[in-house]
Design a protein around this motif. Structure first.
Motif, PDB file in Angstrom:
ATOM      1  N   HIS A  21      57.992  61.707  53.991  1.00  0.00           N
ATOM      2  CA  HIS A  21      57.673  62.901  54.782  1.00  0.00           C
ATOM      3  C   HIS A  21      58.493  63.052  56.062  1.00  0.00           C
ATOM      4  N   ASP A  25      59.205  66.982  53.246  1.00  0.00           N
ATOM      5  CA  ASP A  25      57.825  66.670  52.898  1.00  0.00           C
ATOM      6  C   ASP A  25      57.707  66.638  51.376  1.00  0.00           C
ATOM      7  N   ARG A  27      55.967  66.018  48.014  1.00  0.00           N
ATOM      8  CA  ARG A  27      54.580  66.026  47.540  1.00  0.00           C
ATOM      9  C   ARG A  27      54.351  65.019  46.420  1.00  0.00           C
TER      10      ARG A  27
END
Length: 118
Positions: A21, A25, A27
């Motif tokens: 992150h 970022d 996921r």
């Protein structure tokens, strides 16, 4: 591992670890297929590891010293750009953000937790 880093064992990095992150970022933990697997249509997976695994070895202060990427070919995602248009389009979107995150993490967290002068 024991010879190089005695007393240190790799541990699975959780999805919320800062390395996923710090610049991008992410996921999910990126899984990059080798170009040969991608072009042949083979499913990724080495043995019983179907998903990408990211493990780390940390120092006493919790700073990540070693990043281990298993069942993902980040290198192909970087070095095979332009070899195949579809591969480049799909895999570079996974490989480059993870590589940039690793570099940013290493450059910004090297002295985190250290006392001045140590």
């Amino acid at each position: 591992m024991v010879v190089v880093l005695p007393g240190r064992e790799p541990e699975e990095l959780p999805p919320d670890h800062p390395i996923f992150h710090c610049a991008f970022d992410l996921r999910e933990k990126p899984q990059v297929w080798s170009i040969h697997s991608f072009l042949s249509g083979a499913e990724p997976g080495l043995g019983d590891a179907v998903e990408a695994q990211y493990l780390g070895i940390s120092d006493e202060g919790g700073r990540l010293m070693v990043l281990i990427c298993h069942n993902t070919d980040l290198g192909d995602g970087w070095e095979r750009v332009g070899v195949d248009e579809r591969y480049t389009r799909e895999m570079s979107l996974k490989a480059f953000p993870m590589g940039i995150n690793a570099i940013v993490y290493a450059l910004t967290r090297a002295n985190q937790g250290r006392a001045p002068g140590n």
